[in-house]
Scaffold this active site. Structure first.
Site, PDB file in Angstrom:
ATOM      1  N   ASP A   1      47.041  34.318  14.416  1.00  0.00           N
ATOM      2  CA  ASP A   1      46.385  35.028  13.709  1.00  0.00           C
ATOM      3  C   ASP A   1      44.534  35.199  13.820  1.00  0.00           C
ATOM      4  O   ASP A   1      43.855  34.070  14.674  1.00  0.00           O
ATOM      5  CB  ASP A   1      46.600  34.504  12.536  1.00  0.00           C
ATOM      6  CG  ASP A   1      47.773  34.821  11.614  1.00  0.00           C
ATOM      7  OD1 ASP A   1      49.065  34.821  12.396  1.00  0.00           O
ATOM      8  OD2 ASP A   1      48.016  34.506  10.268  1.00  0.00           O
TER       9      ASP A   1
ATOM     10  N   ASP B   1      56.803  40.175   9.598  1.00  0.00           N
ATOM     11  CA  ASP B   1      56.624  38.645  10.022  1.00  0.00           C
ATOM     12  C   ASP B   1      57.616  37.783  10.296  1.00  0.00           C
ATOM     13  O   ASP B   1      58.262  37.608  10.325  1.00  0.00           O
ATOM     14  CB  ASP B   1      55.695  38.348   8.983  1.00  0.00           C
ATOM     15  CG  ASP B   1      54.095  37.808  10.219  1.00  0.00           C
ATOM     16  OD1 ASP B   1      54.772  37.317  10.701  1.00  0.00           O
ATOM     17  OD2 ASP B   1      53.499  36.793   9.080  1.00  0.00           O
TER      18      ASP B   1
HETATM   19  C1  GLA Z   1      51.316  35.864   9.121  1.00  0.00           C
HETATM   20  C2  GLA Z   1      50.233  37.180   9.690  1.00  0.00           C
HETATM   21  C3  GLA Z   1      49.094  37.605   9.162  1.00  0.00           C
HETATM   22  C4  GLA Z   1      49.707  37.579   7.661  1.00  0.00           C
HETATM   23  C5  GLA Z   1      50.265  36.155   6.982  1.00  0.00           C
HETATM   24  C6  GLA Z   1      51.411  36.116   5.416  1.00  0.00           C
HETATM   25  O1  GLA Z   1      50.863  34.216   9.075  1.00  0.00           O
HETATM   26  O2  GLA Z   1      50.205  36.860  11.121  1.00  0.00           O
HETATM   27  O3  GLA Z   1      48.537  38.581   9.434  1.00  0.00           O
HETATM   28  O4  GLA Z   1      50.491  38.167   7.377  1.00  0.00           O
HETATM   29  O5  GLA Z   1      51.470  35.558   7.970  1.00  0.00           O
HETATM   30  O6  GLA Z   1      51.734  35.188   5.088  1.00  0.00           O
END
Ligand code: GLA
Length: 533
Positions: free
Chosen positions: A351, A291
């Site tokens: 997200d 990520d």
């Molecule tokens: C980001 C990702 C999410 C999740 C969070 C965890 O926002 O896009 O899918 O993994 O981090 O902190």
């Protein structure tokens, strides 16, 4: 008493009264003085406050102790001129944002950010007590001054020249499984994961192909003296957990970031890429979600590919096939190069959350990337929200049908132990799953968009087509689909994939009725092909 006696008596009384009045006045003045002094001590008047406002200029660090034993820092860099304060906050050392609406209230310093996070600094001893309001919860810590160099982003690491990382041969069809994030967030621990494993097996979903058990953010502790990543106290034995998962025929996924911090502020893989890849392989990890998070503090968007390639190469050398999931929200058109860095799937945007609005916004805007997917490399519109409670079952069927049409990874994001029979029916719809997992690996595109109706069509390996007639509007819609408009000619067998029923044979027209936010999800097969089977 004669007249002279009365006068004398009155004079004496007068003197006594005067004395009493003087004493009372003195007492009152003293009392007022005390009250006034007391008020000054806690509540300065406006002009006094101006003079006593402290100079906050400089860098500050707030350490927030998490219940898993990890300490996560946030930094402020503030510049003050008189009463005017400006600056930045580095939220969990992951993203730098300008402070907004800075102000003083009752001797406290307050500010907000463009995200729904606000801060209150209350003077205490040499520093400040800080209350951070995340919108869905509060955290408290103590701010103390630090040298500014500690608050700014660490430097970018050298990045490799671009090459094509050879395919790991994994994820021939979109990965299926469960991820901790959407339901459990930072509460995830060993017990929750084991219970998810048991529920996946017990519910029969594992048998249908849901095999990855993915621990998302917030599993990390610190690094040991040799720099090896160590899980936090919620995961006492990662190798033991992997062994348990493998003993059930399932696979274990984990999460990290190319930056020093993950999005939750936990330890990332910055400068430890190869070491972490080896650790994952030694634990028996089968899947890595990587990520971007704090990497945005030090790398530009045009460097994202090389940064992801670095981990792709590290995984290739780790001695174990590990599905590589790129989570960088679509920056720099990742669908065009994700496969070249060894990626098996890549997020196409920011997200998801458990609402019709956000799910529909993401799902119905995936057509621009559909031509980039194929066996081993997939677009990821984000994990499923089915069963989390923010949408109706009709909306969850739409969410699930759309993800299957898109050839999206299917990572259940709910609590598998408390799911309703309808949630299980949705996640366990084998006819829908067969569309998602179709070996041709093509993703659907919208062929018709008229008003609230969108018709998405996906080619399948046997020459048939999967079709979703979606109603994005607020009222039930009826209509007629002209089959030649979706390039379907001749006699067709149409099967409804939610009713699990053949609807009959059709040559040119199909009449539909779709509830608000609903879908008619079907498979259209040429009649002579259908007969052959
Ligand atoms: C980001 C990702 C999410 C999740 C969070 C965890 O926002 O896009 O899918 O993994 O981090 O902190």
């Amino acid at each position: 008493m004669n007249c002279v006696d009365v006068k004398l008596f009155m004079k004496r009384v007068g003197k006594i009264l005067n004395l009493v009045a003087i004493i009372a006045l003195w007492g009152l003045t003293a009392a007022f003085k005390l009250v006034d002094e007391d008020r000054n001590a806690t509540q300065p008047t406006k002009s006094e406050a101006k003079q006593t406002i402290p100079d906050l200029t400089g860098a500050w660090r707030v350490d927030i102790q998490q219940s898993d034993g990890v300490v996560i820092p946030t930094y402020f860099i503030l510049r003050q001129s008189g009463n005017i304060i400006d600056g930045t906050v580095s939220i969990k050392a992951t993203v730098d944002l300008p402070i907004r609406n800075p102000r003083w209230e009752d001797g406290d310093f307050l500010f907000g950010t463009d995200w729904n996070i606000s801060y209150r600094l209350h003077p205490k001893d040499e520093g400040y007590t800080v209350t951070i309001n995340y919108g869905n919860g509060l955290e408290k810590g103590q701010a103390f001054r630090i040298p500014e160099v500690e608050a700014v982003s660490p430097k970018a690491l050298p990045i490799p020249g671009l090459v094509n990382v050879p395919s790991n041969g994994a994820a021939k069809t979109p990965p299926m499984g469960w991820s901790s994030w959407n339901h459990f967030g930072n509460r995830v621990d060993d017990a929750i994961v084991r219970k998810a494993v048991d529920a996946l097996v017990g519910s029969g979903l594992a048998r249908l192909g849901y095999v990855y058990i993915n621990i998302d953010d917030c599993w990390q502790g610190n690094r040991d003296a040799e720099g090896n990543i160590v899980p936090n106290k919620k995961f006492p034995d990662m190798k033991g957990l992997a062994d348990y998962i493998h003993s059930k025929g399932l696979k274990l996924g984990i999460y990290s970031s190319p930056g020093p911090r993950t999005c939750g502020g936990y330890e990332g893989s910055y400068g430890h890429e190869e070491q972490d890849a080896k650790t994952y392989a030694a634990w028996g990890i089968d899947y890595l979600k990587y990520d971007w998070c704090s990497a945005q503090r030090m790398y530009s968007n045009s460097q994202v590919r090389a940064v992801y390639q670095k981990m792709g190469e590290a995984l290739a050398k780790a001695g174990r096939p590990i599905v590589y999931s790129l989570c960088e929200y679509g920056i720099d058109g990742v669908w065009k190069w994700g496969q070249k860095v060894g990626g098996n799937l890549w997020r196409t945007g920011y997200d998801i959350n458990d609402s019709w609005k956000r799910m529909a916004e993401i799902g119905f805007n995936q057509d621009q990337y559909s031509s980039y997917v194929g066996p081993g490399h997939w677009n990821d519109p984000d994990m499923l929200e089915v069963g989390n409670g923010g949408m109706t079952d009709t909306e969850y069927r739409t969410h699930f049908s759309l993800w299957c049409l898109l050839a999206a990874p299917l990572l259940a994001g709910n609590d598998l132990n408390t799911m309703s029979p309808e949630t299980l029916r949705i996640l366990g719809n084998q006819e829908a799953l067969a569309i998602d997992q179709d070996p041709l690996g093509k993703a659907a595109a919208p062929v018709i968009k008229v008003g609230d109706i969108q018709i998405w069509v996906r080619d399948l390996h046997d020459g048939s087509k999967a079709v979703g007639i979606f109603n994005l509007g607020d009222v039930l819609r009826k209509g007629t689909l002209n089959l030649p408009d979706i390039k379907v000619n001749g006699k067709q067998k149409i099967r409804d994939l939610w009713l699990h029923r053949d609807l009959g044979k059709f040559t040119s027209k199909f009449d539909y009725e779709v509830p608000s936010h609903g879908v008619v999800f079907m498979k259209i097969t040429k009649s002579y092909l259908a007969k052959k089977r």
